[in-house]
Design a protein around this motif. Structure first.
Motif, PDB file in Angstrom:
ATOM      1  N   THR A   1       0.865  -1.125   0.016  1.00  0.00           N
ATOM      2  CA  THR A   1       0.123   0.172   0.009  1.00  0.00           C
ATOM      3  C   THR A   1       0.724   1.139  -0.208  1.00  0.00           C
ATOM      4  O   THR A   1       0.506   2.339  -0.403  1.00  0.00           O
ATOM      5  CB  THR A   1      -1.007   0.032   1.270  1.00  0.00           C
ATOM      6  OG1 THR A   1      -0.174   0.096   2.560  1.00  0.00           O
ATOM      7  CG2 THR A   1      -1.895  -1.051   1.278  1.00  0.00           C
TER       8      THR A   1
ATOM      9  N   LEU B   1      -9.810   2.141 -12.428  1.00  0.00           N
ATOM     10  CA  LEU B   1      -9.141   2.618 -11.034  1.00  0.00           C
ATOM     11  C   LEU B   1      -7.577   2.109 -11.150  1.00  0.00           C
ATOM     12  O   LEU B   1      -6.739   2.833 -10.694  1.00  0.00           O
ATOM     13  CB  LEU B   1      -9.698   1.961  -9.837  1.00  0.00           C
ATOM     14  CG  LEU B   1     -11.228   2.126  -9.611  1.00  0.00           C
ATOM     15  CD1 LEU B   1     -11.850   1.415  -8.456  1.00  0.00           C
ATOM     16  CD2 LEU B   1     -11.441   3.603  -9.571  1.00  0.00           C
ATOM     17  N   GLY B   2      -7.396   0.937 -11.655  1.00  0.00           N
ATOM     18  CA  GLY B   2      -6.186   0.431 -11.910  1.00  0.00           C
ATOM     19  C   GLY B   2      -5.239   0.904 -12.939  1.00  0.00           C
ATOM     20  O   GLY B   2      -3.910   0.989 -12.686  1.00  0.00           O
TER      21      GLY B   2
ATOM     22  N   VAL C   1      -6.566  -1.387  -4.970  1.00  0.00           N
ATOM     23  CA  VAL C   1      -6.884   0.147  -4.576  1.00  0.00           C
ATOM     24  C   VAL C   1      -8.078   0.039  -3.759  1.00  0.00           C
ATOM     25  O   VAL C   1      -7.962   0.719  -2.412  1.00  0.00           O
ATOM     26  CB  VAL C   1      -7.002   1.102  -5.593  1.00  0.00           C
ATOM     27  CG1 VAL C   1      -7.710   2.080  -5.346  1.00  0.00           C
ATOM     28  CG2 VAL C   1      -5.724   1.068  -6.364  1.00  0.00           C
TER      29      VAL C   1
ATOM     30  N   ALA D   1      -5.053   6.415  -2.610  1.00  0.00           N
ATOM     31  CA  ALA D   1      -4.620   5.232  -2.916  1.00  0.00           C
ATOM     32  C   ALA D   1      -4.020   5.028  -4.299  1.00  0.00           C
ATOM     33  O   ALA D   1      -3.047   4.557  -4.674  1.00  0.00           O
ATOM     34  CB  ALA D   1      -5.572   4.261  -2.775  1.00  0.00           C
ATOM     35  N   GLN D   2      -4.625   5.816  -5.314  1.00  0.00           N
ATOM     36  CA  GLN D   2      -4.118   5.581  -6.736  1.00  0.00           C
ATOM     37  C   GLN D   2      -2.749   6.333  -6.644  1.00  0.00           C
ATOM     38  O   GLN D   2      -1.624   5.875  -7.572  1.00  0.00           O
ATOM     39  CB  GLN D   2      -4.991   6.206  -7.666  1.00  0.00           C
ATOM     40  CG  GLN D   2      -6.090   5.369  -8.069  1.00  0.00           C
ATOM     41  CD  GLN D   2      -7.044   6.132  -8.954  1.00  0.00           C
ATOM     42  OE1 GLN D   2      -7.470   7.305  -8.747  1.00  0.00           O
ATOM     43  NE2 GLN D   2      -7.686   5.523 -10.014  1.00  0.00           N
TER      44      GLN D   2
ATOM     45  N   GLY E   1       2.910   0.554  -3.938  1.00  0.00           N
ATOM     46  CA  GLY E   1       2.117  -0.105  -5.317  1.00  0.00           C
ATOM     47  C   GLY E   1       3.033  -1.191  -5.737  1.00  0.00           C
ATOM     48  O   GLY E   1       2.618  -1.817  -6.733  1.00  0.00           O
TER      49      GLY E   1
ATOM     50  N   ILE F   1     -10.010   6.793  -2.780  1.00  0.00           N
ATOM     51  CA  ILE F   1      -9.551   6.142  -3.960  1.00  0.00           C
ATOM     52  C   ILE F   1      -8.377   6.933  -4.426  1.00  0.00           C
ATOM     53  O   ILE F   1      -7.456   6.417  -5.087  1.00  0.00           O
ATOM     54  CB  ILE F   1     -10.618   5.777  -5.053  1.00  0.00           C
ATOM     55  CG1 ILE F   1     -11.545   4.697  -4.444  1.00  0.00           C
ATOM     56  CG2 ILE F   1     -10.028   5.578  -6.424  1.00  0.00           C
ATOM     57  CD1 ILE F   1     -12.854   4.655  -5.327  1.00  0.00           C
TER      58      ILE F   1
ATOM     59  N   TRP G   1      -5.462   3.530   2.794  1.00  0.00           N
ATOM     60  CA  TRP G   1      -5.595   5.043   2.614  1.00  0.00           C
ATOM     61  C   TRP G   1      -7.147   5.370   2.666  1.00  0.00           C
ATOM     62  O   TRP G   1      -7.833   4.384   2.678  1.00  0.00           O
ATOM     63  CB  TRP G   1      -5.087   5.142   0.932  1.00  0.00           C
ATOM     64  CG  TRP G   1      -3.568   4.866   0.795  1.00  0.00           C
ATOM     65  CD1 TRP G   1      -3.353   3.923   0.049  1.00  0.00           C
ATOM     66  CD2 TRP G   1      -2.814   5.590   1.244  1.00  0.00           C
ATOM     67  NE1 TRP G   1      -1.880   3.886   0.176  1.00  0.00           N
ATOM     68  CE2 TRP G   1      -1.391   4.746   0.881  1.00  0.00           C
ATOM     69  CE3 TRP G   1      -2.457   6.790   1.887  1.00  0.00           C
ATOM     70  CZ2 TRP G   1      -0.064   5.236   1.340  1.00  0.00           C
ATOM     71  CZ3 TRP G   1      -1.178   7.294   2.253  1.00  0.00           C
ATOM     72  CH2 TRP G   1      -0.048   6.570   1.664  1.00  0.00           C
TER      73      TRP G   1
ATOM     74  N   GLY H   1      -5.331   4.060 -13.053  1.00  0.00           N
ATOM     75  CA  GLY H   1      -4.919   5.562 -12.345  1.00  0.00           C
ATOM     76  C   GLY H   1      -5.927   6.548 -13.036  1.00  0.00           C
ATOM     77  O   GLY H   1      -5.693   7.794 -12.479  1.00  0.00           O
TER      78      GLY H   1
ATOM     79  N   MET I   1      -0.019   4.124  -5.083  1.00  0.00           N
ATOM     80  CA  MET I   1       0.073   2.646  -5.440  1.00  0.00           C
ATOM     81  C   MET I   1      -0.061   2.377  -7.016  1.00  0.00           C
ATOM     82  O   MET I   1       0.409   1.483  -7.519  1.00  0.00           O
ATOM     83  CB  MET I   1      -1.226   2.085  -4.912  1.00  0.00           C
ATOM     84  CG  MET I   1      -1.197   1.883  -3.662  1.00  0.00           C
ATOM     85  SD  MET I   1      -2.859   1.171  -2.980  1.00  0.00           S
ATOM     86  CE  MET I   1      -2.526  -0.483  -3.582  1.00  0.00           C
ATOM     87  N   ILE I   2      -0.425   3.564  -7.769  1.00  0.00           N
ATOM     88  CA  ILE I   2      -0.446   3.318  -9.171  1.00  0.00           C
ATOM     89  C   ILE I   2       0.612   3.847  -9.935  1.00  0.00           C
ATOM     90  O   ILE I   2       0.669   5.062  -9.946  1.00  0.00           O
ATOM     91  CB  ILE I   2      -1.761   3.515  -9.791  1.00  0.00           C
ATOM     92  CG1 ILE I   2      -3.040   2.952  -9.209  1.00  0.00           C
ATOM     93  CG2 ILE I   2      -1.960   3.196 -11.368  1.00  0.00           C
ATOM     94  CD1 ILE I   2      -3.012   1.473  -9.277  1.00  0.00           C
TER      95      ILE I   2
END
Length: 554
Positions: free
Chosen positions: A23, A279-280, A481, A500-501, A26, A497, A494, A282, A504-505
């Motif tokens: 987290t 989401l993945g 995410v 987190a992006q 990423g 969203i 986080w 980004g 992590m992305i």
């Protein structure tokens, strides 16, 4: 901050993919793929061997639990992560994939009394045997001018939840009566993980006709569809819906033991697999379309406004990203279309060129890449598994025009790829014409990663640069995410969203820029595509052929 880790698990059509992700950075610590032992069931039921009718597509719910445990085991074994530091699990799933269950969550197909009845099993998203039920649902909605139709481009699909449930009621009322609940497979997996039902706003909104402000269709409408449908909501479908980005709960003791994790692992509310890819990738802003490209293709974008775009698959508030209206359109055949040609149309001399390092797909792509736009003299419609957008007709079929005695396999292969580009442009045009502007395209999934020619064709045909997401397992990363958000910042995840992006992305996309000379030729070819689209989309020829095939003579 000490590193904490989350699982993102992506349940696809034939297999599931999982990632164990930091987290903090990423970084993908471990990943795994696990195939459903029973695969996609289209001919006979497992064990009992009952024959299935045409257009039936089922799965075994036990396979979902098998791959869930297998992925957790593989990832934990392949990493040095302390299980105490795993704080979340996120789930994405194909939809609408539904199953009837008892109150306990046990599927009816696990019961000896019902297991020989096909309606007790999971109906996979591409189960197309509920078309008559979808027609009835649409007919009644049109007659009553039901407001929910606007959110789905004027028509709902036989692939969705209500037609599949209505098919069970029509054809197997004993299963309908025995089922305490009907549930999306993604919500069922979450139920298995946390021990209680927490239905997702994404799945309920895009596949169950639910909206944040209007709820489900009215009792009056459902009663007109079928008298026993009046109390469907609340009786057999929970109306407690939870938004994307929320926590469904924590692992039950039973599942913690089976997965080798702790009961402090947070579980996110499920999301549809294709939607997780946004989401993945980004993406968290309007004017960008994300294409999840696998067996089928899903086109998604978000906007602050709710606009009813004709022929889309749905617009749902908070359906993909909180604070936005999420839009979905799609093509029913993507990788499936190219796979069909390879299995049925690739000649022996090209098959002999394929090796373990160079697949037949690569051989065909190389041959097709040597052709100039328009050189193959062919144009195709991309309806080999029906049209999902904009005509929304699953009973339309494939077409290629322009065959001569000089036509070669690579000519056909390129025409099929071009048809996917033309279909995407048709969808883009529908959005733009109705006020949803798209500046750029992001593409992810196996089809995007493996087929460079197709990506260039998409750019040249649509006139927009195509950014291929180079992050492996994009859908699973989107689920990860959500797992981090379910855990929350105080526990090492986080709180939003977007946050987190941001952490992590990370990836550099491969960008396919528009070739303007090719674009001019494809603009001319698109005029011909639209002519075929309008003519065959509204003519009865394709449907008449299907009726004859199904012995429903016209």
């Amino acid at each position: 901050m000490k590193d904490k880790y989350v699982f993102g698990i992506d349940f696809g059509t034939e297999s599931a993919r999982g990632v164990l992700v930091s987290t903090k950075s990423g970084e993908v610590i471990a990943s795994a793929v696990s195939y459903y032992p029973h695969g996609v069931i289209t001919e006979r039921l497992p064990e009992s061997g009952e024959l299935l009718e045409p257009n039936w597509v089922l799965q075994h719910p036990g396979d979902y639990l098998y791959v869930l445990k297998d992925i957790a085991k593989q990832c934990l074994k392949g990493s040095k992560v302390n299980v105490q530091d795993v704080i979340g699990i996120g789930i994405d799933f194909t939809a609408s994939t539904i199953l009837p269950i008892f109150k306990s969550g046990v599927p009816l197909c696990f019961d000896q009394k019902y297991k020989k009845n096909p309606h007790s099993w999971v109906k996979l998203w591409k189960h197309h045997a509920a078309h008559k039920q979808a027609q009835l649902i649409n007919k009644v909605a049109l007659e009553r001018n039901e407001p929910f139709l606007r959110r789905y481009g004027g028509e709902i699909s036989e692939e969705w939840m209500l037609p599949k449930i209505l098919q069970i009621l029509h054809e197997s009322p004993e299963i309908y009566d025995a089922a305490d609940k009907f549930i999306e497979a993604g919500d069922w997996i979450v139920m298995q993980l946390v021990g209680e039902e927490k239905r997702s706003s994404c799945m309920a909104g895009y596949k169950g006709l639910w909206s944040k402000h209007e709820g489900f269709p009215s009792k009056e409408y459902l009663k007109f569809v079928h008298p026993r449908f009046e109390n469907l909501i609340g009786e057999k479908l929970s109306d407690n819906i939870y938004p994307i980005g929320s926590r469904a709960g924590f692992l039950s003791r039973k599942m913690a033991l089976e997965l080798g994790l702790t009961e402090s692992v947070a579980v996110s509310v499920a999301i549809i697999d294709a939607h997780a890819s946004l989401l993945g990738a980004g993406i968290n802003k309007p004017r960008t379309m994300v294409m999840a490209m696998g067996t089928s293709i899903c086109h998604m974008c978000v906007d602050k406004r709710e606009i009813f775009v004709p022929g889309i698959s749905g617009v749902v508030e908070d359906g993909i990203l909180p604070g936005y209206f999420g839009y979905e359109a799609g093509q029913s055949a993507g990788g499936d279309l190219l796979s069909w040609f390879v299995k049925n149309g690739a000649p022996a001399h090209l098959m002999r060129e394929a090796t373990s390092e160079k697949s037949i797909y690569c051989v065909l792509e190389e041959e097709a890449s040597r052709l100039r736009p328009g050189e193959n003299g062919l144009i195709a419609l991309d309806w080999w598994n029906g049209n999902r957008s904009v005509l929304k007709d699953p009973n339309l079929t494939g077409l290629i025009v322009g065959f001569t005695l000089q036509t070669k396999p690579e000519h056909i292969y390129r025409a099929l790829m071009e048809s996917l580009g033309f279909g995407t442009k048709k969808i883009l045009n529908a959005f733009v014409e109705n006020g949803i502007n798209i500046d750029e395209i992001y593409a992810c999934g196996g089809l995007a990663e493996k087929n460079r020619l197709l990506m260039q064709l998409l750019a040249d045909i649509t006139g927009k640069n195509v950014h291929v997401v180079t992050l492996p397992h994009t859908c699973a990363m989107g689920a990860a995410v959500l797992a981090a958000v379910a855990a929350g910042k105080t526990r090492g995840g986080w709180d939003t969203i977007e946050e987190a992006q941001r952490h992590m992305i990370h990836y550099e996309p491969i960008v396919y820029e528009v070739n303007e000379e090719n674009r001019k030729i494809y603009d001319q070819l698109f005029i011909q595509y639209e002519f075929l689209y309008d003519y065959f989309g509204r003519a009865k020829l394709m449907k008449n052929l299907l009726s004859i095939k199904n012995e429903e003579f016209v």
